[in-house]
Design a protein around this motif. Structure first.
Motif, PDB file in Angstrom:
ATOM      1  N   SER A  53       0.859  -1.185   0.000  1.00  0.00           N
ATOM      2  CA  SER A  53       0.000   0.000   0.000  1.00  0.00           C
ATOM      3  C   SER A  53       0.888   1.225   0.000  1.00  0.00           C
ATOM      4  CB  SER A  53      -0.923   0.010   1.228  1.00  0.00           C
ATOM      5  OG  SER A  53      -0.184   0.245   2.415  1.00  0.00           O
ATOM      6  N   VAL A  54       0.262   2.382  -0.151  1.00  0.00           N
ATOM      7  CA  VAL A  54       0.975   3.661  -0.069  1.00  0.00           C
ATOM      8  C   VAL A  54       0.312   4.489   1.025  1.00  0.00           C
ATOM      9  CG1 VAL A  54       1.661   5.780  -1.253  1.00  0.00           C
ATOM     10  CG2 VAL A  54       1.580   3.612  -2.515  1.00  0.00           C
ATOM     11  N   ALA A  55       1.097   4.906   2.005  1.00  0.00           N
ATOM     12  CA  ALA A  55       0.582   5.718   3.106  1.00  0.00           C
ATOM     13  C   ALA A  55       0.732   7.194   2.758  1.00  0.00           C
ATOM     14  CB  ALA A  55       1.326   5.401   4.399  1.00  0.00           C
ATOM     15  N   LEU A  56      -0.378   7.908   2.745  1.00  0.00           N
ATOM     16  CA  LEU A  56      -0.397   9.338   2.478  1.00  0.00           C
ATOM     17  C   LEU A  56      -0.739  10.083   3.766  1.00  0.00           C
ATOM     18  CD1 LEU A  56      -2.514   9.264  -0.814  1.00  0.00           C
ATOM     19  CD2 LEU A  56      -0.021   9.366  -0.649  1.00  0.00           C
ATOM     20  N   GLY A  57      -0.394  11.364   3.802  1.00  0.00           N
ATOM     21  CA  GLY A  57      -0.724  12.163   4.979  1.00  0.00           C
ATOM     22  C   GLY A  57       0.227  13.338   5.113  1.00  0.00           C
ATOM     23  N   PHE A  58       0.232  13.938   6.295  1.00  0.00           N
ATOM     24  CA  PHE A  58       1.010  15.146   6.538  1.00  0.00           C
ATOM     25  C   PHE A  58       1.959  14.924   7.716  1.00  0.00           C
ATOM     26  CE2 PHE A  58      -3.109  16.404   4.810  1.00  0.00           C
ATOM     27  CZ  PHE A  58      -2.742  17.224   3.754  1.00  0.00           C
ATOM     28  N   VAL A  59       3.209  15.384   7.553  1.00  0.00           N
ATOM     29  CA  VAL A  59       4.184  15.330   8.641  1.00  0.00           C
ATOM     30  C   VAL A  59       4.863  16.688   8.760  1.00  0.00           C
ATOM     31  CG1 VAL A  59       4.608  12.848   8.483  1.00  0.00           C
ATOM     32  CG2 VAL A  59       5.963  14.415   7.075  1.00  0.00           C
ATOM     33  N   ALA A  60       5.392  16.974   9.958  1.00  0.00           N
ATOM     34  CA  ALA A  60       6.011  18.280  10.181  1.00  0.00           C
ATOM     35  C   ALA A  60       7.094  18.187  11.252  1.00  0.00           C
ATOM     36  CB  ALA A  60       4.954  19.301  10.611  1.00  0.00           C
ATOM     37  N   GLY A  61       8.167  18.959  11.059  1.00  0.00           N
ATOM     38  CA  GLY A  61       9.192  19.102  12.074  1.00  0.00           C
ATOM     39  C   GLY A  61      10.007  17.844  12.319  1.00  0.00           C
ATOM     40  N   PHE A  62      10.757  17.862  13.444  1.00  0.00           N
ATOM     41  CA  PHE A  62      11.648  16.735  13.750  1.00  0.00           C
ATOM     42  C   PHE A  62      10.859  15.465  14.046  1.00  0.00           C
ATOM     43  CE2 PHE A  62      10.527  18.153  17.926  1.00  0.00           C
ATOM     44  CZ  PHE A  62      10.688  17.057  18.770  1.00  0.00           C
ATOM     45  N   THR A  63       9.684  15.604  14.621  1.00  0.00           N
ATOM     46  CA  THR A  63       8.860  14.420  14.879  1.00  0.00           C
ATOM     47  C   THR A  63       8.309  13.854  13.566  1.00  0.00           C
ATOM     48  OG1 THR A  63       7.095  15.980  15.420  1.00  0.00           O
ATOM     49  CG2 THR A  63       8.188  14.888  17.259  1.00  0.00           C
ATOM     50  N   GLY A  64       8.002  14.732  12.625  1.00  0.00           N
ATOM     51  CA  GLY A  64       7.549  14.269  11.316  1.00  0.00           C
ATOM     52  C   GLY A  64       8.622  13.477  10.604  1.00  0.00           C
ATOM     53  N   LYS A  65       9.877  13.959  10.709  1.00  0.00           N
ATOM     54  CA  LYS A  65      10.997  13.229  10.095  1.00  0.00           C
ATOM     55  C   LYS A  65      11.162  11.860  10.744  1.00  0.00           C
ATOM     56  CE  LYS A  65      15.908  13.728   8.921  1.00  0.00           C
ATOM     57  NZ  LYS A  65      15.663  13.321   7.525  1.00  0.00           N
ATOM     58  N   ALA A  66      10.980  11.812  12.078  1.00  0.00           N
ATOM     59  CA  ALA A  66      11.087  10.530  12.782  1.00  0.00           C
ATOM     60  C   ALA A  66       9.980   9.578  12.339  1.00  0.00           C
ATOM     61  CB  ALA A  66      11.013  10.759  14.289  1.00  0.00           C
ATOM     62  N   ILE A  67       8.777  10.104  12.113  1.00  0.00           N
ATOM     63  CA  ILE A  67       7.677   9.264  11.628  1.00  0.00           C
ATOM     64  C   ILE A  67       8.003   8.711  10.250  1.00  0.00           C
ATOM     65  CG2 ILE A  67       5.275   9.312  10.833  1.00  0.00           C
ATOM     66  CD1 ILE A  67       4.736  11.317  13.138  1.00  0.00           C
ATOM     67  N   GLU A  68       8.503   9.574   9.354  1.00  0.00           N
ATOM     68  CA  GLU A  68       8.871   9.107   8.013  1.00  0.00           C
ATOM     69  C   GLU A  68       9.902   7.993   8.087  1.00  0.00           C
ATOM     70  OE1 GLU A  68       8.573  12.119   4.531  1.00  0.00           O
ATOM     71  OE2 GLU A  68       9.664  13.144   6.132  1.00  0.00           O
ATOM     72  N   GLU A  69      10.921   8.195   8.914  1.00  0.00           N
ATOM     73  CA  GLU A  69      11.988   7.186   9.038  1.00  0.00           C
ATOM     74  C   GLU A  69      11.453   5.906   9.674  1.00  0.00           C
ATOM     75  OE1 GLU A  69      14.935   9.253  11.273  1.00  0.00           O
ATOM     76  OE2 GLU A  69      15.709  10.387   9.542  1.00  0.00           O
ATOM     77  N   GLY A  70      10.595   6.062  10.678  1.00  0.00           N
ATOM     78  CA  GLY A  70      10.043   4.893  11.354  1.00  0.00           C
ATOM     79  C   GLY A  70       9.146   4.073  10.447  1.00  0.00           C
ATOM     80  N   VAL A  71       8.322   4.751   9.661  1.00  0.00           N
ATOM     81  CA  VAL A  71       7.428   4.052   8.739  1.00  0.00           C
ATOM     82  C   VAL A  71       8.235   3.337   7.656  1.00  0.00           C
ATOM     83  CG1 VAL A  71       5.673   4.425   6.957  1.00  0.00           C
ATOM     84  CG2 VAL A  71       5.432   5.520   9.187  1.00  0.00           C
ATOM     85  N   ALA A  72       9.277   4.005   7.166  1.00  0.00           N
ATOM     86  CA  ALA A  72      10.138   3.376   6.155  1.00  0.00           C
ATOM     87  C   ALA A  72      10.816   2.129   6.717  1.00  0.00           C
ATOM     88  CB  ALA A  72      11.183   4.375   5.667  1.00  0.00           C
ATOM     89  N   ALA A  73      11.229   2.193   7.988  1.00  0.00           N
ATOM     90  CA  ALA A  73      11.882   1.043   8.622  1.00  0.00           C
ATOM     91  C   ALA A  73      10.935  -0.137   8.760  1.00  0.00           C
ATOM     92  CB  ALA A  73      12.423   1.448   9.992  1.00  0.00           C
ATOM     93  N   LEU A  74       9.640   0.138   8.828  1.00  0.00           N
ATOM     94  CA  LEU A  74       8.633  -0.928   8.893  1.00  0.00           C
ATOM     95  C   LEU A  74       8.379  -1.551   7.519  1.00  0.00           C
ATOM     96  CD1 LEU A  74       6.034   0.810  11.244  1.00  0.00           C
ATOM     97  CD2 LEU A  74       7.528  -1.120  11.841  1.00  0.00           C
ATOM     98  N   GLY A  75       8.965  -0.961   6.477  1.00  0.00           N
ATOM     99  CA  GLY A  75       8.788  -1.479   5.127  1.00  0.00           C
ATOM    100  C   GLY A  75       7.576  -0.934   4.412  1.00  0.00           C
ATOM    101  N   VAL A  76       6.963   0.109   4.982  1.00  0.00           N
ATOM    102  CA  VAL A  76       5.764   0.703   4.386  1.00  0.00           C
ATOM    103  C   VAL A  76       6.168   1.807   3.417  1.00  0.00           C
ATOM    104  CG1 VAL A  76       3.662   2.011   4.863  1.00  0.00           C
ATOM    105  CG2 VAL A  76       4.356   0.159   6.394  1.00  0.00           C
ATOM    106  N   LYS A  77       5.614   1.765   2.220  1.00  0.00           N
ATOM    107  CA  LYS A  77       5.856   2.828   1.258  1.00  0.00           C
ATOM    108  C   LYS A  77       4.997   4.032   1.625  1.00  0.00           C
ATOM    109  CE  LYS A  77       5.734   4.009  -3.661  1.00  0.00           C
ATOM    110  NZ  LYS A  77       5.395   3.543  -5.037  1.00  0.00           N
ATOM    111  N   ALA A  78       5.610   5.211   1.723  1.00  0.00           N
ATOM    112  CA  ALA A  78       4.877   6.415   2.116  1.00  0.00           C
ATOM    113  C   ALA A  78       5.136   7.545   1.133  1.00  0.00           C
ATOM    114  CB  ALA A  78       5.275   6.850   3.522  1.00  0.00           C
ATOM    115  N   ASP A  79       4.194   8.436   1.037  1.00  0.00           N
ATOM    116  CA  ASP A  79       4.311   9.616   0.186  1.00  0.00           C
ATOM    117  C   ASP A  79       3.705  10.801   0.949  1.00  0.00           C
ATOM    118  OD1 ASP A  79       4.767  11.313  -1.920  1.00  0.00           O
ATOM    119  OD2 ASP A  79       3.119  10.547  -3.166  1.00  0.00           O
TER     120      ASP A  79
END
Length: 300
Positions: A53-79
């Motif tokens: 699947s592709v995960a869409l949504g909004f991220v912001a700031g240092f916590t947003g970057k951590a979410i992006e990295e964490g989701v990628a580490a789970l193997g989930v494709k995000a945009d």
């Protein structure tokens, strides 16, 4: 392709302690971080089940970057779309006998940033599935689900909506493929308390009359029910196990249902797989894995 939307992703910071004393210094016994939000949970469980699947949504700031990295580490494709004003949420889950939650507000999403999401969704094509899950942050218009579904109305996109009250009721005119309230939320929508399967089925049919194609009702330890667009009603129990975690169980049920239905197009099997997937999450500290789901399927 399956797409999920999480408008307000979060880092869930889970803290376990023996006892919480208000006004005092408390020390944790154990801590854990999870990268979530309802849509992200759905995408994560789909990945665990072997479905992309592709995960869409909004991220912001240092916590947003951590979410992006964490989701990628789970193997989930995000945009994800990066928001300029604010930071993504940290939700604190205090588990000390009873569970106490402190949920953050999240960033302020501008009209231009929301338009970026609309343009991404405009790229969906016939046969795609879109999951809209969770609450809408204060900076977005309350009818954003409706606007998304109106834009996609001319395409054969199966839309799953996991929301509550007016947020759910207001989108039924766009005929979502699947909605998944629990029995308490179903009663809330109509100002009643539901006590029996017959009452739950009656009010689920009202949601169908308002436009929902398929209605799945989750009932925690009492199992689940599905009313299909082809007129069947299926009832499913729950497997045996100890509930240790309620967070993400409903999202897991949605993921399991989607994974099964779009593979086999069998509503009864999809409800069974969804029930097993939701239970697998409820019986573990994290989100369901395929091995856990397969073990529980044998109990149905």
């Amino acid at each position: 392709m399956i797409y999920t939307v999480t408008f307000n992703p979060a880092i869930d910071y889970v803290v376990r302690m023996e006892k919480l004393e208000i006004g005092s210094v408390n020390r944790s016994r154990e801590e854990a971080l999870f990268y979530g939000g309802k849509g992200i949970n759905v995408s994560t469980v789909l990945k665990n089940l072997g479905v992309d699947s592709v995960a869409l949504g909004f991220v912001a700031g240092f916590t947003g970057k951590a979410i992006e990295e964490g989701v990628a580490a789970l193997g989930v494709k995000a945009d994800f779309i990066t928001v300029s004003d604010g930071v993504s949420r940290i939700n604190v889950k205090l588990k000390a006998g009873e569970e106490t939650e402190i949920n953050g507000k999240g960033p302020n999403i501008s009209d231009a940033e929301l338009e970026e999401l609309y343009k991404k969704l405009d790229g969906l094509t016939d046969g795609d599935c879109l999951v809209l899950a969770g609450a809408i942050p204060p900076s977005l218009p309350s009818d954003v689900y409706e606007k998304i579904m109106a834009r996609l109305a001319g395409k054969k996109v199966d839309i799953v909506v996991d929301a509550t009250k007016d947020l759910l009721l207001n989108v039924l005119k766009y005929h979502p493929f699947l909605i998944k309230p629990n029995n308490f939320e179903l009663g809330e929508m109509f100002g009643v308390t539901l006590h029996s399967d017959e009452e739950i089925e009656e009010y689920a049919k009202r949601l169908q009359a308002l436009g929902a194609r398929n209605v799945a009702i989750s009932m925690a330890g009492d199992g689940s029910m599905l009313l299909t667009e082809t007129g069947e009603t299926y009832r499913m129990g729950v497997p045996k196990g100890k509930v240790v975690n309620s967070v993400g169980a409903g999202d897991s049920m949605v993921a399991g249902f989607i994974a099964s239905y779009f593979a086999e197009h069998d509503y009864k099997k999809a409800l069974k797989y969804g029930a097993a997937t939701g239970s697998a999450t409820a019986f573990s500290e994290g989100l369901a894995t395929k091995d856990q789901v397969e073990k529980l399927l044998g109990q149905f």
